[in-house]
Every structure is written in C-alpha cells, then in structure tokens.
Scaffold this active site. Structure first.
Site, PDB file in Angstrom:
ATOM      1  CE  LYS A 142      -4.420  -2.394   1.837  1.00  0.00           C
ATOM      2  NZ  LYS A 142      -4.486  -2.472   3.540  1.00  0.00           N
TER       3      LYS A 142
ATOM      4  CD  GLN B 244      -3.899  -4.218   6.817  1.00  0.00           C
ATOM      5  OE1 GLN B 244      -3.497  -3.200   5.163  1.00  0.00           O
ATOM      6  NE2 GLN B 244      -4.541  -5.096   6.411  1.00  0.00           N
TER       7      GLN B 244
ATOM      8  CG  ASP C 175      -9.842  -0.437   4.405  1.00  0.00           C
ATOM      9  OD1 ASP C 175      -9.751  -0.493   3.675  1.00  0.00           O
ATOM     10  OD2 ASP C 175      -9.589  -0.896   5.777  1.00  0.00           O
TER      11      ASP C 175
END
Ligand code: NDP
Length: 290
Positions: free
Chosen positions: A54, A98, A121
C-alpha cells in the site's frame, strides 16, 4: 468457446495511472497533496506485506504515505487516540487500520472512530449506510474493484441478473449493494443456500467471494456469463480462486483469473478512494475514475 480473460493487473495499472494524473492536477490547481495513513498493530506477516505494498503504490501515484507501526500490546485507548489525531490532521485524507487487530481490541470501536470522510476502506457504519441506501459513499475497495471491472467488461449493467456468493460485510454485502444500485437483479447466496448451481445457471454475472478453493464449477455457470472470482485460497497446488477456472472458462463469456484478477484492483481502489476522500473534504466535484 473460451472466455475472455479480464486482466486485473493491467486494469489496476490503468486505474493507478489515472489516479496519478489526477493527483498531479490537484497539486497544480489546488496545492493539495493527498495523504494516506495506514496503521498496523502487531506483526502479522500477511498484513506486513499488504501495508508495504500500500505504501509503495501510494508514493508511486504521488500521494504522501504515513505509516504507523504499533506494538501488538497497544491498548485500545492508545489506538483510538492515534485515530483521533489523524482525524484532526489536515495532511491526512485517508485513514486505514489494517485488519485483523489483536484480540484485545474491538475492531468496530476503532473503525467507528475514523472520521467517515477519511474512511477509505469504506467500513464505517455511515459509509455502509450510505451505500445501502444508494447514496454517494466511500465503498469497500475489493467490491468496488469488482464493480469497476464489471462496468468495464459489460458497460450498462441494468436488468442483468447477478448472483453474489458470500455475504460478508467486507465483500459479499457491499458487492450486492453496488450491483443493486446499478439496477441489477441480485441474488445473494451463502452457506445455507440450497442449490447454488441452479441459481448460477440463471446469472448473467456471478461473483464468488466464499473462500472455498474451486467451489464454482463450469456447470454452475450460464453460457456467456461474466465471472468475477474474489477468492484467494492457498493450496498445495498454489494460489487458487473460488472458481474452478479450467471448467469455468469453457462456459463463461469473461472471467477473472487468480492471481491477476480481483487482487491487484484492491489497492488501486484504495488510492481511488483516497482521491475521492480529498475531494469530499475540500468540497470539490469528483468525477469517477474510469
Ligand atoms: P468470509 O469468510 O467473511 O465470508 C465467506 C462467505 O462465504 C460467507 O458469507 C459464507 O456464508 C459463504 N460460504 C461459506 N461456505 C459456503 C458454501 N459452501 N456455499 C456458499 N457460501 C458459502 O470471507 P470474505 O468475504 O472476507 O472473503 C471471501 C474470499 O475472498 C476469501 O477467499 C478471501 O481470501 C477473498 N478476499 C479477497 C480479497 C482480494 O483483494 N482479492 C479481499 C477480501 C477477501 P455464511 O455467511 O452463511 O457463513
């Protein structure tokens, strides 16, 4: 007949190029550099790889990458304080925590602490609610990538019958909602569904997000259908999807491979979401990527 292979790797590269061009334009016209912050708690090896990738692609498209690696023993309060500090930081436009988090931390409490307009997200309840009610939202990256590939392959999705196998909050449900918002007729199957094969044979679009290696066979697929395989299963024979690719490709019209299909699109969509988040925060019009 052999299906067209949907090249997710090439498509993701196109998305990233597009994002990079828009990042340059933002900097030149508005003086804004998009910033994406990723928080990793603990040392899960798979998460380490995701976070590294990422950060690499974030920098590659011209965004600023902020990485925070916190020890596994970090308390929930300390993590919430970190999230709140990033909410208040104007250089940070997207925040990603995460998952999975260590067991002593409540994931929902952390996700709900992220400012919805920075929730790249798309997991915050506000973004989930907006998607479910057909409003503009930050949408979870994996289903967004699947939807973009379907639009690219099929154009207008109106009236098509879609079968989504899997009803998780991360993939199945948002996928079904995106397809419904595109005026598909949507069937959602799960572990209690009877005769998925018969449902599959009626579907113009089949999205498999199950986590069972090669579960969907060629004879479950309507001839000419578009098949999106979200599954990532590590087997002795290597990485395989939820679709039995060899039998499916003789029936489908188009199909994503594993690897090289949905996987590469997820990070590309994270960058697209970060760009969208910048536009939301600065009240700028956002034209969809591709
Ligand atoms: P979950 O385990 O959260 O959900 C799996 C879903 O599949 C559940 O809804 C479950 O039903 C359903 N299911 C399980 N067994 C069957 C069965 N025999 N028949 C029909 N449905 C069944 O998984 P995720 O949604 O998180 O992920 C799905 C797959 O996608 C995994 O392989 C994962 O690795 C992959 N993935 C890939 C990503 C990418 O970037 N390419 C990102 C995210 C996930 P029930 O609800 O009834 O239990």
């Amino acid at each position: 007949m052999s299906a067209t292979i949907i090249d997710g790797k090439a498509f993701a590269a196109r998305v990233r190029e597009n994002v990079a061009a828009r990042v340059r334009e933002l900097r030149n016209t508005q003086g804004i550099t998009p910033g994406l912050a990723v928080i990793l708690v603990g040392e899960d090896p798979a998460s380490e790889v995701y976070v590294r990738n990422k950060a690499k692609f974030t920098v590659e498209v011209g965004m600023e990458s902020f990485e925070f690696r916190l020890p596994a023993a970090t308390t929930q309060d300390a993590l919430l304080a970190k999230v709140r500090a990033l909410n208040a930081n104007p250089a940070v436009h997207g925040i990603l925590v995460q998952l999975p988090l260590p067991k002593h931390i409540d994931e929902n409490a952390v996700i709900d602490a992220i400012a919805p307009e920075k929730d790249v997200d798309g997991f915050h309840i506000v973004n989930r609610g907006k998607l479910a009610t057909g409003q503009d939202a930050l949408v979870p990256c994996t289903p967004l990538g699947c939807w973009m590939m379907l639009k690219d392959t099929l154009g207008d999705l109106t009236g098509l019958h879609a079968l989504v196998i899997g009803r998780s909050n991360i993939v199945g449900k948002p996928m079904a909602q995106l397809l419904l918002n595109s005026s598909c007729t949507v069937t959602v199957a799960h572990s209690k569904t009877r005769d998925i094969a018969a449902l599959g044979r009626q579907a113009d679009i089949l999205v498999a997000a199950v986590g069972k290696p090669k579960m969907v066979k060629g004879e479950w697929i309507k001839p000419g259908a578009t098949v999106i395989d979200v599954g990532i299963n590590r087997t002795d024979a290597g990485l395989v999807g939820d679709v039995d690719f060899d039998s499916a490709k003789t029936v489908a019209g188009a199909i994503t491979p594993v690897p090289g299909g949905v996987g590469p699109m997820t990070i590309a969509c994270l960058l697209a979401n970060t760009l969208k988040a910048v536009h939301m925060q600065h009240k700028l019009d956002f034209a969809p990527i591709l």
